[in-house]
Design a protein around this motif. Sequence first.
Motif, PDB file in Angstrom:
ATOM      1  N   PRO A 158      51.116  70.203  39.655  1.00 12.13           N
ATOM      2  CA  PRO A 158      51.000  69.859  38.509  1.00 12.13           C
ATOM      3  C   PRO A 158      52.311  69.071  38.034  1.00 12.13           C
ATOM      4  N   GLY A 159      51.996  67.850  37.275  1.00 12.31           N
ATOM      5  CA  GLY A 159      53.002  66.879  37.099  1.00 12.31           C
ATOM      6  C   GLY A 159      53.337  65.606  38.001  1.00 12.31           C
ATOM      7  N   ASP A 160      52.821  65.734  39.469  1.00 10.63           N
ATOM      8  CA  ASP A 160      53.097  64.732  40.065  1.00 10.63           C
ATOM      9  C   ASP A 160      52.447  63.803  40.097  1.00 10.63           C
ATOM     10  N   SER A 161      53.073  62.555  39.610  1.00 10.64           N
ATOM     11  CA  SER A 161      52.183  61.408  39.476  1.00 10.64           C
ATOM     12  C   SER A 161      52.053  60.534  40.367  1.00 10.64           C
ATOM     13  N   ARG A 162      52.339  60.874  41.461  1.00 12.15           N
ATOM     14  CA  ARG A 162      51.977  59.893  42.696  1.00 12.15           C
ATOM     15  C   ARG A 162      50.451  60.148  42.948  1.00 12.15           C
ATOM     16  N   VAL A 163      49.951  58.762  43.600  1.00 13.38           N
ATOM     17  CA  VAL A 163      48.504  58.708  43.873  1.00 13.38           C
ATOM     18  C   VAL A 163      48.309  59.267  45.290  1.00 13.38           C
ATOM     19  N   SER A 164      47.179  59.389  45.718  1.00  9.70           N
ATOM     20  CA  SER A 164      47.010  59.881  46.959  1.00  9.70           C
ATOM     21  C   SER A 164      47.772  59.119  48.127  1.00  9.70           C
ATOM     22  N   ASP A 165      47.366  57.913  48.090  1.00 12.52           N
ATOM     23  CA  ASP A 165      48.187  56.837  49.173  1.00 12.52           C
ATOM     24  C   ASP A 165      49.582  57.120  49.139  1.00 12.52           C
ATOM     25  N   GLU A 166      50.164  57.446  47.992  1.00 10.32           N
ATOM     26  CA  GLU A 166      51.886  57.434  47.935  1.00 10.32           C
ATOM     27  C   GLU A 166      52.060  58.736  48.744  1.00 10.32           C
ATOM     28  N   ARG A 167      51.431  59.921  48.406  1.00  7.74           N
ATOM     29  CA  ARG A 167      51.557  60.994  48.887  1.00  7.74           C
ATOM     30  C   ARG A 167      51.445  61.072  50.503  1.00  7.74           C
ATOM     31  N   GLU A 168      50.414  60.286  50.927  1.00  7.91           N
ATOM     32  CA  GLU A 168      50.068  60.502  52.392  1.00  7.91           C
ATOM     33  C   GLU A 168      51.421  59.676  53.160  1.00  7.91           C
TER      34      GLU A 168
END
Length: 524
Positions: free
Chosen positions: A282-292
């Motif tokens: 919750p509160g993580d603003s990263r999109v999926s590409d950034e998290r990968e």
Amino acid sequence: MAQMTAEGARLRVALDRIVSELREPSPRPERAVPPQSIDDVRQWRDDLATVGELRFVELAALLRDRPQPSKAAIDADTEAAKERTGSPADRAPVWARALLDSLIAGQRLISHLQASMAADFAALAAGYPGLREHLATEIALALGCSEGSADRQLDAAEELVRRLPATQVAHYRGRLTAWKVTAIRSETNDVSDEVATQVEADVLPDAPRQTVPELRQAIRRAILLRDPEGAELRHRSAVRRRRVRTWGLPDGMAALKVTSSAPDISAIKECLSALARNAKTPGDSRVSDEREVDALVDLCTDILDSGVYHGRDLPLAQRNRPHVRITMPLDALLGSDSPCELTGYGPITADQARKIAGDGELRRMVCDPLSGTLLDYGRTTYRPPKALADHVIARDVVCSHPGCRRPAEHCELDHTVPYPEGPTSDENLAAACKHHHRAKDGGGHTTERFGDGTRCWTTPLGITVFTPAPRLWHPPRPTVPEPPAAESPAPEPPSAGSPGAASPPAQAPLTESPPNLDDGSPPF
């Protein structure tokens, strides 16, 4: 529509200005040149249509001398075209068709010149007096490109001449673009010479009219028809060419490319996607590409930090564990915006460097305040006696050969003057990757180091390149105050040769800037 018209008008003004600046002055005596008309453009198109397939000198002259009608003439023809009847070609504005004809003719000419260069590459490879292994080094220095680029052009040229002569001829005639030639060569790379000849004959008739993706599909179908049994063997050969490539991007970024089998890439992607989904909070603003990407970075940095992978210690490079090295001035460490350096990449922001340094080991490096070259290398922790190697690695940063960016810690330490004639000292040692070390010791290349750290490399064909000593720190440019207003004219300086005339300072040797290639020596 009005906005688009205004944008088009501004673009036309800009293009007219560029064209007028690029046109070569006429060698004839200056005379009044009447404005060129649309009829002149029609005549030029007719002349262009009569140029034969191999008359490239005439083609180049026509492209150079293409008429340039006035804006009013172009606008009038555009309006008149709306009233014309007949085929679309008859109704089209003459100037627009002339521009399209120029693009087609220019592409033919470029293809011809590229094919001519390929023939020269192949001929040079056949007649090079030095070692073939180091010919790419020679070409890279002469053309200002990376060795990887030169080596690929050499391989492609030799393969075209030897295995795909009909493709080379079509390229020389201007029928195929370089992209299509590359497609034919790469798609037939793993088949036998006999199959390559058959596939070439199958696809060349339609290749000029096809797009590159259509041509690739046609080649693959032809290969399956000509050699269906070889599919598995070709896959095994392709697997042996799996690799990882990196290259630099703007704004402190870089790219990573992994080439492997389809199942391997699928497994990597699935793993990163799962880790990215698991990292979502919750509160993580990263999109999926950034998290990968962050998951991949975390996997690798955790291994580097531990120094162990699957229970085995990571191998050492110049007696150091693999690591990321940055160079930052003291004021940047304390909070200023002074630019910093990431070894193997180049300049990064001070904020990026501070984030890296936060978890790192700090080492003192004293640099010349004027040139930025390394004077002294120290450390805060005791290590085995290898201070000289550490000093050379830190000083050179990368391989000492012009344009090579392999990190110094992955290089060999070369004696500029061979031992025992030359001493084992910091002045006589230089970082050299294995390839360029061999180029110097047996490949016909020579190198010399001057007192200020400048190096001179000379190739077997006499290409000479000077490179300055690497700068670990880039001193800020001094601010020069405005001189006070002179109350009286300054005295004339003494003329050359008169008493008191000072000799100009010696000029440092010119240096070729290393090419910025996305396909250069590793790591970027």
